[in-house]
Design an enzyme around this catalytic site. Structure first.
Site, mmCIF file in Angstrom:
data_model
loop_
_atom_site.group_PDB
_atom_site.id
_atom_site.type_symbol
_atom_site.label_atom_id
_atom_site.label_comp_id
_atom_site.label_asym_id
_atom_site.label_seq_id
_atom_site.Cartn_x
_atom_site.Cartn_y
_atom_site.Cartn_z
ATOM 1 N N CYS A 274 -25.550 -28.590 87.899
ATOM 2 C CA CYS A 274 -24.533 -27.927 87.061
ATOM 3 C C CYS A 274 -23.264 -28.765 86.979
ATOM 4 O O CYS A 274 -22.893 -29.280 85.932
ATOM 5 C CB CYS A 274 -24.158 -26.567 87.640
ATOM 6 S SG CYS A 274 -25.514 -25.439 87.832
HETATM 7 N N1 SAJ Z 1 -18.616 -30.210 96.495
HETATM 8 C C1 SAJ Z 1 -17.652 -31.001 97.086
HETATM 9 N N2 SAJ Z 1 -16.470 -30.434 97.444
HETATM 10 C C2 SAJ Z 1 -16.224 -29.104 97.237
HETATM 11 C C3 SAJ Z 1 -17.219 -28.307 96.623
HETATM 12 C C4 SAJ Z 1 -18.408 -28.884 96.268
HETATM 13 O O1 SAJ Z 1 -17.848 -32.202 97.289
HETATM 14 O O2 SAJ Z 1 -15.131 -28.637 97.602
HETATM 15 C C5 SAJ Z 1 -19.870 -30.835 96.063
HETATM 16 C C6 SAJ Z 1 -21.089 -30.193 96.664
HETATM 17 O O3 SAJ Z 1 -21.417 -30.780 97.903
HETATM 18 C C7 SAJ Z 1 -22.153 -30.469 95.595
HETATM 19 C C8 SAJ Z 1 -21.361 -30.445 94.296
HETATM 20 O O4 SAJ Z 1 -19.997 -30.646 94.665
HETATM 21 O O5 SAJ Z 1 -22.707 -31.751 95.775
HETATM 22 C C9 SAJ Z 1 -21.483 -29.127 93.549
HETATM 23 O O6 SAJ Z 1 -21.216 -28.131 94.496
HETATM 24 P P1 SAJ Z 1 -20.932 -26.567 94.066
HETATM 25 O O7 SAJ Z 1 -20.354 -25.896 95.264
HETATM 26 O O8 SAJ Z 1 -20.177 -26.518 92.830
HETATM 27 O O9 SAJ Z 1 -22.384 -25.986 93.949
HETATM 28 P P2 SAJ Z 1 -23.351 -25.887 92.721
HETATM 29 O O10 SAJ Z 1 -23.609 -27.168 92.041
HETATM 30 O O11 SAJ Z 1 -24.529 -25.140 93.249
HETATM 31 O O12 SAJ Z 1 -22.538 -25.004 91.704
HETATM 32 C C10 SAJ Z 1 -22.915 -23.697 91.484
HETATM 33 C C11 SAJ Z 1 -22.309 -23.352 90.157
HETATM 34 N N3 SAJ Z 1 -22.923 -22.165 89.665
HETATM 35 C C12 SAJ Z 1 -23.247 -22.121 88.366
HETATM 36 O O13 SAJ Z 1 -23.071 -23.055 87.593
HETATM 37 C C13 SAJ Z 1 -23.830 -20.869 87.891
HETATM 38 C C14 SAJ Z 1 -20.819 -23.123 90.285
HETATM 39 O O14 SAJ Z 1 -20.319 -22.523 89.079
HETATM 40 C C15 SAJ Z 1 -20.507 -22.221 91.434
HETATM 41 O O15 SAJ Z 1 -19.106 -22.014 91.502
HETATM 42 C C16 SAJ Z 1 -21.006 -22.903 92.689
HETATM 43 O O16 SAJ Z 1 -22.432 -22.921 92.571
HETATM 44 C C17 SAJ Z 1 -20.590 -22.152 93.935
HETATM 45 O O17 SAJ Z 1 -19.460 -21.633 93.938
HETATM 46 O O18 SAJ Z 1 -21.378 -22.180 94.881
#
Ligand code: SAJ
Length: 434
Positions: A274
């Site tokens: 995403c």
């Molecule tokens: N990440 C960081 N630092 C952070 C947060 C995340 O490096 O502070 C990295 C994670 O390790 C990962 C990537 O970014 O590699 C994405 O992480 P994410 O927490 O955004 O997780 P996702 O990709 O599973 O995003 C989903 C998304 N959901 C949908 O698109 C429906 C996002 O909108 C959500 O907010 C997120 O999950 C969530 O909050 O868990």
């Protein structure tokens, strides 16, 4: 009766025949929620394997217990097929197909186009179609609508068309499909009303908006917001590294501000299907409108630099131990793109593995959720974390899975590069942090 009256009655009485195209982490949970609400749901997928598993009542989605799916299949509330001709018997269709990026970072609309081509062949009056796949603003109006409208089938008179962004967060125990507010916007007000009525039958909260473009843009803002803030956190890490400041301590202290701040954390890069993808759907579209999405491009660059930054850190850390990276054994802890999941799509750990291999390191990895990966045409199998920590020249923590035994890794490892602050608060000269 008008089409509005007829379809509204079918939806309100839950007699409407519901269809979901794409039985992945979005489509299957959605199908389950409408089946739970009493609708008869037909899932359509191009993969016979998924169709077979659904019809056997075997869930392959971590958030859907097999017993839940099995009960709904047994009661006849859910069935699956690869045959799109069932559309002729459906009243509603949700399109939940992938929207990846091409290598050129342009949107790959092929899955949406293919789904609409199939729908069009069996399309009939009285249907509600909702696109849920994340995409650029204008897709529903400019791409989907023209593929469905015909001389005898006009939107608003004969059928209804909406966009509703998927907000599924796999593995989120608190927020699941049923209790995540559902934004929906239609081509017309009547379309929005029909879409809102539809989702209200199965989901707790519906958020109608004035158009499909607003609904499409809502999703892109949500995920671009994350991508850019993660990029800021990563840039802070690069700055603090250069100035000898502990960025983790800075963020933790900043997060004590009870208002006006939301912590994001640096890491080895940006993974997932995403966050690294969705913002480029927006920047691609804005370019056509003559506007450069500079925040997105810059954040994409910074996030993309993190794997290289980590590999340089590993090389320098080994150097400080009078070891060359080339020929050293580097063990990677975690392949999934974030903790406690098994998804390696766009995982930065894979980039780091590839870069380390290019620089001549000998590589092993551990990940309790990822037993095997494929790199340069070869399969690499996960190894035991503690056994490898004892023999490796350097351990790199790339995914902070909660079920690693960090105390044992710390006791056994000679050198640790921690990209996730998994060893938060531990003082040891064998730890190098971002
Ligand atoms: N990440 C960081 N630092 C952070 C947060 C995340 O490096 O502070 C990295 C994670 O390790 C990962 C990537 O970014 O590699 C994405 O992480 P994410 O927490 O955004 O997780 P996702 O990709 O599973 O995003 C989903 C998304 N959901 C949908 O698109 C429906 C996002 O909108 C959500 O907010 C997120 O999950 C969530 O909050 O868990």
């Amino acid at each position: 009766m008008t089409q509005v009256e007829k379809l509204s009655a079918k939806i309100s009485s839950r007699q409407a025949q519901v269809g979901v195209i794409g039985l992945g982490y979005v489509g299957l949970p959605l199908a389950v929620e409408f089946a739970k609400a009493g609708f008869t749901v037909t899932g359509i997928d191009v993969l016979q394997s998924k169709v077979d598993l659904v019809n056997k009542g075997e869930s392959y989605i971590q958030d859907i217990p097999t017993e839940t799916l099995a009960a709904l299949v047994k009661s006849g509330k859910i069935k699956a097929t690869t045959d799109f001709s069932v559309v002729a018997q459906l009243d509603t269709i949700d399109i939940c197909v992938p929207t990846p990026l091409r290598k050129t970072k342009d949107p790959d609309m092929s899955y949406i186009v293919s789904a609409c081509q199939e729908i069009a062949q069996h399309f009939h009056e009285g249907m509600l179609v909702v696109l849920e796949s994340t995409t650029y603003p204008g897709t529903t109006d400019e791409l989907v609508l023209p593929m469905l409208e015909r001389d005898d089938l006009k939107v608003d008179e004969d059928f209804f068309l909406c966009f509703s962004p998927e907000r599924v967060d796999p593995g989120n125990a608190k927020y699941q499909t049923v209790n995540i507010p559902k934004v929906v916007g239609g081509i017309t007000a009547a379309c929005t009303t029909m879409g809102a009525l539809f989702y209200a039958q199965a989901l707790e909260t519906v958020v109608p908006v004035s158009s499909t473009k607003v609904a499409e843009m809502v999703k892109l803002l949500e995920n671009t917001f994350r991508m850019i803030n993660i990029g800021l956190a990563n840039e802070m890490a690069l700055m603090c590294d250069r100035m000898g400041i502990n960025v983790w301590e800075v963020i933790e202290a900043a997060a004590t501000k009870p208002f006006g701040f939301m912590p994001f954390y640096p890491g080895p890069g940006l993974g997932g299907h995403c966050i690294p993808i969705d913002p480029f759907y927006l920047s691609w579209k804005t370019k056509q409108a003559g506007i450069e999405a500079r925040f997105i491009e810059l954040a994409g660059y910074i996030n993309g630099q993190m794997p290289h930054f980590v590999v340089d850190k590993v090389q320098n850390a080994l150097n400080d131990h009078t070891k060359a990276l080339k020929g050293s054994h580097v063990h990677i802890l975690g392949m999934a793109y974030k903790k406690v999941i098994d998804d390696v799509r766009e995982s930065p750990a894979l980039d780091i593995l590839h870069l380390l291999k290019q620089r001549g390191a000998k590589l092993t990895y551990s990940d309790p959720f990822v037993p095997r990966i494929h790199l340069d045409g070869a399969d690499i199998f996960a190894q035991d974390a503690n056994a490898m920590a004892k023999v490796a020249d350097c351990v790199v923590i790339t995914t902070d899975h909660t079920n690693f035994n960090y105390a044992e890794v710390l006791a056994n490892a000679k050198l640790i590069v921690d990209t996730r602050n998994a060893l938060k608060g531990v003082v040891s000269d064998k730890i190098v942090r971002l």
